[in-house]
Design a protein around this motif. Structure first.
Motif, PDB file in Angstrom:
ATOM      1  N   ASP A  27     -71.401  23.620  -0.993  1.00  0.00           N
ATOM      2  CA  ASP A  27     -70.577  22.430  -1.132  1.00  0.00           C
ATOM      3  C   ASP A  27     -69.676  22.332   0.101  1.00  0.00           C
ATOM      4  O   ASP A  27     -68.992  23.290   0.453  1.00  0.00           O
ATOM      5  CB  ASP A  27     -69.731  22.564  -2.404  1.00  0.00           C
ATOM      6  CG  ASP A  27     -68.940  21.332  -2.750  1.00  0.00           C
ATOM      7  OD1 ASP A  27     -68.604  20.551  -1.842  1.00  0.00           O
ATOM      8  OD2 ASP A  27     -68.616  21.165  -3.939  1.00  0.00           O
ATOM      9  N   LEU A  28     -69.684  21.164   0.750  1.00  0.00           N
ATOM     10  CA  LEU A  28     -68.897  20.967   1.973  1.00  0.00           C
ATOM     11  C   LEU A  28     -67.610  20.190   1.724  1.00  0.00           C
ATOM     12  O   LEU A  28     -67.000  19.664   2.659  1.00  0.00           O
ATOM     13  CB  LEU A  28     -69.773  20.302   3.043  1.00  0.00           C
ATOM     14  CG  LEU A  28     -70.987  21.146   3.453  1.00  0.00           C
ATOM     15  CD1 LEU A  28     -71.886  20.366   4.397  1.00  0.00           C
ATOM     16  CD2 LEU A  28     -70.555  22.466   4.074  1.00  0.00           C
ATOM     17  N   ASP A  29     -67.181  20.140   0.489  1.00  0.00           N
ATOM     18  CA  ASP A  29     -65.870  19.645   0.040  1.00  0.00           C
ATOM     19  C   ASP A  29     -65.694  18.143  -0.025  1.00  0.00           C
ATOM     20  O   ASP A  29     -64.852  17.670  -0.769  1.00  0.00           O
ATOM     21  CB  ASP A  29     -64.715  20.231   0.869  1.00  0.00           C
ATOM     22  CG  ASP A  29     -64.472  21.694   0.549  1.00  0.00           C
ATOM     23  OD1 ASP A  29     -64.715  22.097  -0.599  1.00  0.00           O
ATOM     24  OD2 ASP A  29     -64.050  22.431   1.455  1.00  0.00           O
ATOM     25  N   LEU A  30     -66.438  17.358   0.716  1.00  0.00           N
ATOM     26  CA  LEU A  30     -66.262  15.911   0.671  1.00  0.00           C
ATOM     27  C   LEU A  30     -67.033  15.340  -0.516  1.00  0.00           C
ATOM     28  O   LEU A  30     -68.163  15.757  -0.783  1.00  0.00           O
ATOM     29  CB  LEU A  30     -66.757  15.281   1.973  1.00  0.00           C
ATOM     30  CG  LEU A  30     -66.527  13.787   2.151  1.00  0.00           C
ATOM     31  CD1 LEU A  30     -65.031  13.468   2.179  1.00  0.00           C
ATOM     32  CD2 LEU A  30     -67.196  13.301   3.429  1.00  0.00           C
ATOM     33  N   ASP A  31     -66.435  14.393  -1.225  1.00  0.00           N
ATOM     34  CA  ASP A  31     -67.054  13.810  -2.408  1.00  0.00           C
ATOM     35  C   ASP A  31     -66.817  12.311  -2.430  1.00  0.00           C
ATOM     36  O   ASP A  31     -65.885  11.802  -1.800  1.00  0.00           O
ATOM     37  CB  ASP A  31     -66.461  14.418  -3.687  1.00  0.00           C
ATOM     38  CG  ASP A  31     -66.601  15.930  -3.712  1.00  0.00           C
ATOM     39  OD1 ASP A  31     -67.746  16.407  -3.718  1.00  0.00           O
ATOM     40  OD2 ASP A  31     -65.569  16.624  -3.714  1.00  0.00           O
ATOM     41  N   LEU A  32     -67.658  11.629  -3.194  1.00  0.00           N
ATOM     42  CA  LEU A  32     -67.563  10.183  -3.355  1.00  0.00           C
ATOM     43  C   LEU A  32     -67.899   9.864  -4.806  1.00  0.00           C
ATOM     44  O   LEU A  32     -68.919  10.316  -5.319  1.00  0.00           O
ATOM     45  CB  LEU A  32     -68.564   9.502  -2.410  1.00  0.00           C
ATOM     46  CG  LEU A  32     -68.677   7.995  -2.404  1.00  0.00           C
ATOM     47  CD1 LEU A  32     -67.402   7.356  -1.878  1.00  0.00           C
ATOM     48  CD2 LEU A  32     -69.874   7.573  -1.552  1.00  0.00           C
TER      49      LEU A  32
END
Length: 190
Positions: free
Chosen positions: A119-124
């Motif tokens: 998981d690269l921390d950015l979410d939408l």
């Protein structure tokens, strides 16, 4: 784990691992909903145990490690296409579709245990009406600034975000075919 060629049959249990520093940072069992050359779908059931890696990690302890060691939300279907830097999580509330959660992460890799990513921390968050909201942009940028995420990987994530938004704008998001998917009853934990 039983595999047919390089594909894992539907219904099989497969470990989903977040790999950091060459070892599992977080792992949990899932059920394979689909694994073919177009998409991988993994189902994470409510109350599934979460296993956190031991020892120090370059990113510190996993942020979920301070919570219950179980997946406390309703079950979630995680969809990812080969080579993509994002997965779509079908989220429900009280058993009904609530929204899509776009989790930006490294492309899935099949391992001897199941599937690996990070998981690269950015979410939408994409709501049913097509509106959306970004999450954790500052956290993602901190990881880039600290050198934990390379400039090339950050650019791949940003391109992926643009791709998701373009699909929404064009009214052609591939993941909508999965909106009404439900897990078999024997996959659902209490």
């Amino acid at each position: 784990m039983d595999v047919e060629g390089d594909l894992i049959p539907s219904g099989r249990i497969a470990l989903r691992r977040e790999m950091l520093d060459g070892r599992p940072w977080l792992s949990y069992p899932t059920r394979v909903a689909v694994h073919d050359y177009e998409v991988t779908g993994l189902y994470l059931a409510h109350r599934t145990p979460l296993i956190f890696g031991d020892g120090p990690f370059s990113w510190g302890p996993h942020c979920w490690s301070s919570f219950e060691p179980y997946w406390m939300s309703e079950g979630v279907l995680q969809l990812q296409r080969p080579g993509e830097y994002y997965s779509l999580w079908r989220r429900t509330e009280e058993g009904a579709f609530a929204h899509w959660y776009v989790n930006f992460q490294r492309p899935l890799k099949v391992s001897s245990e199941g599937f690996d990513s990070l998981d690269l921390d950015l979410d939408l968050i994409i709501r049913p009406d097509g509106s959306y909201e970004w999450k954790d942009e500052e956290k993602f940028q901190r990881r880039v600034d600290d050198g934990h995420i390379s400039a090339a990987e950050a650019e791949a994530v940003r391109r992926s975000g643009d791709d998701v938004l373009k699909q929404l704008a064009d009214g052609r998001p591939w993941w909508e075919a999965w909106r009404d998917w439900e897990p078999p009853q024997d996959w659902v934990c209490g």
